[in-house]
Design a protein around this motif. Structure first.
Motif, PDB file in Angstrom:
ATOM      1  N   PHE B   6       0.873  -1.192   0.000  1.00 62.05           N
ATOM      2  CA  PHE B   6       0.000   0.000   0.000  1.00 62.05           C
ATOM      3  C   PHE B   6       0.896   1.224   0.000  1.00 62.05           C
ATOM      4  N   LEU B   7       0.315   2.373  -0.222  1.00 61.57           N
ATOM      5  CA  LEU B   7       1.085   3.616  -0.250  1.00 61.57           C
ATOM      6  C   LEU B   7       0.901   4.358   1.068  1.00 61.57           C
ATOM      7  N   LEU B   8       2.022   4.630   1.751  1.00 64.60           N
ATOM      8  CA  LEU B   8       1.975   5.439   2.984  1.00 64.60           C
ATOM      9  C   LEU B   8       2.640   6.774   2.665  1.00 64.60           C
ATOM     10  N   ASP B   9       1.840   7.817   2.657  1.00 65.48           N
ATOM     11  CA  ASP B   9       2.331   9.150   2.273  1.00 65.48           C
ATOM     12  C   ASP B   9       3.093   9.075   0.949  1.00 65.48           C
ATOM     13  N   GLY B  10       2.547   8.273   0.013  1.00 65.99           N
ATOM     14  CA  GLY B  10       3.099   8.206  -1.336  1.00 65.99           C
ATOM     15  C   GLY B  10       4.215   7.205  -1.519  1.00 65.99           C
ATOM     16  N   GLN B  11       4.626   6.547  -0.432  1.00 66.78           N
ATOM     17  CA  GLN B  11       5.721   5.578  -0.566  1.00 66.78           C
ATOM     18  C   GLN B  11       5.191   4.161  -0.329  1.00 66.78           C
ATOM     19  N   SER B  12       5.709   3.251  -1.089  1.00 69.65           N
ATOM     20  CA  SER B  12       5.207   1.874  -1.078  1.00 69.65           C
ATOM     21  C   SER B  12       5.642   1.150   0.206  1.00 69.65           C
ATOM     22  N   VAL B  13       4.677   0.477   0.840  1.00 65.80           N
ATOM     23  CA  VAL B  13       4.950  -0.308   2.051  1.00 65.80           C
ATOM     24  C   VAL B  13       4.410  -1.725   1.823  1.00 65.80           C
ATOM     25  N   ALA B  27       7.207  -2.397  10.435  1.00 67.81           N
ATOM     26  CA  ALA B  27       8.134  -3.414   9.946  1.00 67.81           C
ATOM     27  C   ALA B  27       8.979  -2.870   8.789  1.00 67.81           C
ATOM     28  N   ALA B  28       8.417  -1.887   8.088  1.00 68.08           N
ATOM     29  CA  ALA B  28       9.143  -1.283   6.971  1.00 68.08           C
ATOM     30  C   ALA B  28       9.959  -0.067   7.408  1.00 68.08           C
ATOM     31  N   GLY B  29      10.033   0.153   8.730  1.00 70.88           N
ATOM     32  CA  GLY B  29      10.819   1.280   9.226  1.00 70.88           C
ATOM     33  C   GLY B  29      10.110   2.612   9.108  1.00 70.88           C
ATOM     34  N   ARG B  30       8.782   2.567   9.029  1.00 71.49           N
ATOM     35  CA  ARG B  30       7.994   3.805   8.920  1.00 71.49           C
ATOM     36  C   ARG B  30       7.194   3.993  10.215  1.00 71.49           C
ATOM     37  N   TYR B  31       7.325   5.139  10.828  1.00 69.88           N
ATOM     38  CA  TYR B  31       6.710   5.379  12.138  1.00 69.88           C
ATOM     39  C   TYR B  31       5.338   6.024  11.987  1.00 69.88           C
ATOM     40  N   ILE B  32       4.358   5.431  12.639  1.00 71.98           N
ATOM     41  CA  ILE B  32       3.049   6.059  12.805  1.00 71.98           C
ATOM     42  C   ILE B  32       2.848   6.245  14.310  1.00 71.98           C
ATOM     43  N   LEU B  49      -4.121   8.018  18.589  1.00 71.56           N
ATOM     44  CA  LEU B  49      -2.990   8.799  18.070  1.00 71.56           C
ATOM     45  C   LEU B  49      -2.502   8.254  16.733  1.00 71.56           C
ATOM     46  N   CYS B  50      -2.835   6.979  16.446  1.00 73.08           N
ATOM     47  CA  CYS B  50      -2.361   6.392  15.190  1.00 73.08           C
ATOM     48  C   CYS B  50      -3.324   6.676  14.032  1.00 73.08           C
ATOM     49  N   VAL B  51      -4.189   7.643  14.233  1.00 72.66           N
ATOM     50  CA  VAL B  51      -5.155   7.985  13.179  1.00 72.66           C
ATOM     51  C   VAL B  51      -4.439   8.242  11.834  1.00 72.66           C
ATOM     52  N   VAL B  52      -4.998   7.662  10.790  1.00 70.24           N
ATOM     53  CA  VAL B  52      -4.530   7.929   9.423  1.00 70.24           C
ATOM     54  C   VAL B  52      -5.758   8.132   8.543  1.00 70.24           C
ATOM     55  N   LYS B  53      -5.529   8.641   7.355  1.00 76.80           N
ATOM     56  CA  LYS B  53      -6.648   8.883   6.436  1.00 76.80           C
ATOM     57  C   LYS B  53      -6.542   7.878   5.291  1.00 76.80           C
ATOM     58  N   VAL B  54      -7.593   7.080   5.144  1.00 76.84           N
ATOM     59  CA  VAL B  54      -7.635   6.083   4.070  1.00 76.84           C
ATOM     60  C   VAL B  54      -8.944   6.267   3.301  1.00 76.84           C
ATOM     61  N   ALA B  55      -8.837   6.533   2.044  1.00 73.11           N
ATOM     62  CA  ALA B  55     -10.020   6.718   1.200  1.00 73.11           C
ATOM     63  C   ALA B  55     -10.994   7.724   1.807  1.00 73.11           C
ATOM     64  N   GLY B  56     -10.427   8.820   2.321  1.00 71.61           N
ATOM     65  CA  GLY B  56     -11.262   9.897   2.844  1.00 71.61           C
ATOM     66  C   GLY B  56     -11.753   9.682   4.255  1.00 71.61           C
ATOM     67  N   VAL B  72      -2.635   5.671   1.999  1.00 73.83           N
ATOM     68  CA  VAL B  72      -2.745   6.033   3.421  1.00 73.83           C
ATOM     69  C   VAL B  72      -2.010   7.340   3.662  1.00 73.83           C
ATOM     70  N   GLU B  73      -2.711   8.306   4.256  1.00 72.41           N
ATOM     71  CA  GLU B  73      -2.070   9.584   4.614  1.00 72.41           C
ATOM     72  C   GLU B  73      -1.815   9.594   6.118  1.00 72.41           C
ATOM     73  N   SER B  74      -0.586   9.842   6.512  1.00 67.14           N
ATOM     74  CA  SER B  74      -0.257   9.873   7.950  1.00 67.14           C
ATOM     75  C   SER B  74       0.437  11.164   8.353  1.00 67.14           C
ATOM     76  N   ASP B  75       1.617  11.393   7.786  1.00 66.91           N
ATOM     77  CA  ASP B  75       2.393  12.566   8.196  1.00 66.91           C
ATOM     78  C   ASP B  75       1.989  13.770   7.350  1.00 66.91           C
TER      79      ASP B  75
END
Lengths: 488, 238
Positions: B6-13, B27-32, B49-56, B72-75
């Motif tokens: 999936f894409l986390l802030d535009g980067q593939s995870v 696991a991919a070294g990306r902090y949420i 606190l781990c809220v992210v935006k997925v499909a609005g 997925v939008e996080s940062d």
């Protein structure tokens, strides 16, 4: 106590003058002068109008938090509260004595505190009055004015304070509100880097401190009519001294000396303070009025702080400061000096002593290595007494078996000087007030008298803030007949 | 077959089937950011606190399964503002007075406030006044700092097999309680070496007589920010 300070036969006929708040002191205070129909000052009160209540809210907290919590009483001398609390709690954890490393780290921290606080008070707060005169324009009578007119003095003052703060940072971990002193010892060593950096400047700091003592001495010698009489309030003197009578600011035993120089009480163990001192309460101030119990409230009040310490000790155990102490005593022909402005001279002698102590201590290997913590049998209570920059500071705690503080008592330096400050205000007001008009000069003189004691009204009760000066002249009927306001 | 991503802030995870967004990112070294999530326990989803935006939609990354191709939008400013608001609410609910708190520098709530650049609590403080429980000889409880993550509740129940802690009350009256008739920790079988004694992310469960033994400035989050400390050590890390 001292009933003539605060009672009058016909109170309704008195006129009320209030100075509110007082500027260039730490915290908020207010002065009220009650005048009789002849325009004479009948009563003088320094009100401490704020309340803080640390003693209440640290009850129920674990004892190991206390040295860190109580230092929040103050942003100017937090180290004093930090150390007094740690010293008291050393008894609770059985660390009596603490290790050589802990003792020396704390001492170094404390003398850094004395240096920076005395430099702050003299150069930043008091020197504008002394260098420009009490009636100089307010626009000039501040540290910016000192920088403009006396750049070398100002630079050295700022540098001395900075150095003291660096000593604190190197020992406490931070310049303000460090956390190094813990019950039973200290949580860090002095780093070799910090030691070397401080040593590189130590001689300069001693030289600048000597210059500061010389400056105050010149001021005294140039105008003895002012310096020897202004706000002169004879009283007993109280401070810690070392067992051999030396000046001792970190630890020691209590000594009381009479106004004319006789040692009245000596070698009083600091943990006996509750038998030695009683605190009276007045309805018009949150600050209490301590007195030596067996002398009673009329005769038992006293002064603390630099003026008391320099004259209470038998000698100062560093050579340059000792020479200045002797000069100080010789100036008055050996008589005890009680004038408010003599506090500044004594304060600078202590600053020189602190600079010498710091310089001499820094190479000690116990600072950079060695055991930091000690422990022993638990005790239920402990008393920590220290000579803070402003005077004797007493912390006393009872701790339950569950490690929570059950009870605490704090008597801070400014509180000991409460009676003396009130009397100094009255003395100055009686000489300066013409009974008809509120002048800037009168207000300046009263503030200068209070400021000489370097009162920390925050420590005594409350908090720091910007302090513009507001003066109101109110008649007996409550009508405001004159008002002056200026920004601090 | 290649691993789904999936894409986390535009980067593939990349992720494994059934893995939650937060776990896969970690696991991919990306902090949420997270407070109530812990690798030893199933997702709890309470701190948000781990809220992210997925499909609005705003969802909890700890409890939302990763989906192939999801964006997925996080940062982002929007999500971090929401997190700051949540943090601010946590700060005013309890008595989080960092200057005199012995957990300062080791506290995840404080570290996250620094990480997310929270400069003020903003809301009116509740100033709870819950007595400290100092009855246990080794451990002290300061209930006024609880953030209701239930990590101690879960650790005591699932790992220590004791059920020493529980949350009682509802909504604004919710609080941490000790599961004993007296309500005192000394009257439970709690021990200082329990998992529950070492899992509190804030300053509620404290080993006694430690206090400020470690200087401020030399503590966990003084040395590295939370978003670095919270990630698992990857191969090659020192």
């Amino acid at each position: 106590m001292s009933s003539d300070l605060e009672t009058a036969a016909n109170r309704d006929t008195l006129r009320r003058v209030a100075i509110d708040p007082i500027s260039r002191v730490e915290g908020h205070g207010k002065v009220t002068l009650l005048l009789d129909e002849a325009g004479q000052v009948h009563e003088a009160r320094l009100h401490i109008v704020e309340f803080r209540g640390f003693e209440a809210f640290i009850e129920g907290r674990p004892y190991w938090e206390i040295p860190v919590i109580v230092q929040r009483l103050c942003g100017i001398c937090p180290v004093s509260h930090h150390l007094a609390a740690a010293k008291a709690l050393d008894y609770v954890v059985g660390a009596v004595p603490v290790t050589a490393t802990a003792d020396k780290m704390r001492r170094l921290m404390h003398y850094g505190q004395i240096l920076q606080s005395h430099a702050l008070h003299f150069f930043h707060l008091a020197s504008p009055d002394l260098l420009f005169g009490f009636d100089a324009p307010v626009a000039q009578r501040n540290i910016a004015g000192v920088i403009a007119a006396h750049p070398d003095i100002a630079r050295q003052g700022v540098g001395l304070r900075r150095f003291g703060q660096q000593v604190i940072a190197a020992t406490a971990g931070k310049r303000i509100h460090g956390t190094a002193a813990v019950p039973g010892g200290i949580n860090r060593h002095l780093s070799a880097t910090d030691r070397d950096a401080l040593l590189a400047e130590a001689d300069t700091m001693v030289a600048w401190s000597q210059a500061a003592v010389a400056l105050v001495r010149r001021l005294h010698e140039a105008d003895p009519a002012l310096y020897d009489r202004f706000g002169c309030v004879p009283s007993s003197l109280m401070s810690l001294v070392r067992a051999d009578g030396a000046m001792e600011l970190y630890d020691g035993q209590l000594r009381l000396r009479s106004a004319d120089g006789e040692v009245l009480r000596d070698a009083v163990p600091s943990h006996d303070y509750m038998d030695f001192i009683t605190e009276a309460v007045k309805p018009w101030s949150y600050m209490k009025f301590p007195y030596v119990t067996d002398l009673g409230p009329e005769a038992g009040w006293y002064k603390v702080g630099p003026l008391a310490r320099v004259q209470n000790c038998d000698f100062i155990p560093t050579p340059l400061a000792e020479a200045e102490r002797r000069a100080f005593r010789a100036y008055s022909g050996g008589a005890i000096q009680h004038a408010s402005l003599a506090y500044h001279w004594a304060r600078m002698i202590e600053m020189l002593h602190a600079a010498e102590v710091i310089r001499d201590m820094l190479p000690d290997p116990d600072l950079t290595g060695g055991e930091r913590m000690a422990e022993g049998p638990r005790a239920a209570s402990g008393v920590g007494v220290i000579e803070a920059p402003r005077g004797t500071l007493i912390h006393h705690y009872w701790v339950g078996d569950d490690d929570l503080v059950r009870w605490c008592n704090l008597i801070v330096s400014t509180t000991h000087n409460n009676e003396a400050m009130n009397r100094a205000v009255r003395e100055v007001a009686r000489r300066e007030l013409d009974g008809q008009t509120l002048t800037e000069g009168l207000l300046n003189h009263i503030e200068v008298a209070i400021r000489a004691y370097d009162p920390c009204l925050s420590c005594a009760t409350h908090a720091l803030g910007k302090m513009p000066l507001e003066v109101r002249l109110v008649d007996a009927g409550g009508q405001c007949v004159a008002q002056k306001v200026r920004n601090g | 077959m290649s691993q789904p991503t999936f894409l986390l802030d535009g980067q593939s995870v990349p992720f494994d089937d059934g893995q939650m967004i937060l776990e896969a990112a970690r696991a991919a070294g990306r902090y949420i950011p997270h407070l109530c999530w812990h690798p030893d326990f199933p997702p709890h989803g309470s701190c948000k606190l781990c809220v992210v935006k997925v499909a609005g939609r705003h969802v909890s990354a700890c409890a939302t399964p990763a989906r192939a191709g999801a964006e997925v939008e996080s940062d982002t400013p929007e999500i971090n503002t929401e997190r700051r608001t949540l943090l601010q609410m946590l700060f005013v609910e309890g008595n989080h007075f960092c200057p005199a708190c012995e957990k300062s520098g080791d506290c995840q709530l404080q570290a996250m406030a620094y990480d997310l650049e929270m400069t003020t609590p903003r809301f009116r403080h509740f100033f709870p006044d819950r007595p400290v429980d100092a009855s246990h000889p080794e451990v002290l409880l300061d209930f006024n700092r609880c953030i209701y993550c239930e990590l101690c509740v879960r650790a005591s129940r699932e790992q220590d097999g004791k059920a020493v802690f529980a949350l009682t009350g509802r909504g604004i009256n919710k609080k941490l309680a000790v599961n004993a008739e007296s309500g005192r920790l000394a009257d439970t079988d709690f021990a200082a070496n329990d998992k529950a004694a070492h899992i509190c992310p804030v300053g509620v469960i404290l080993k006694k007589r430690v206090g400020f033994a470690v200087p401020i400035g030399e503590r966990t989050y003084d040395r590295a920010p939370l978003h670095e400390v919270a990630l698992p050590k990857l191969e090659g890390d020192t």
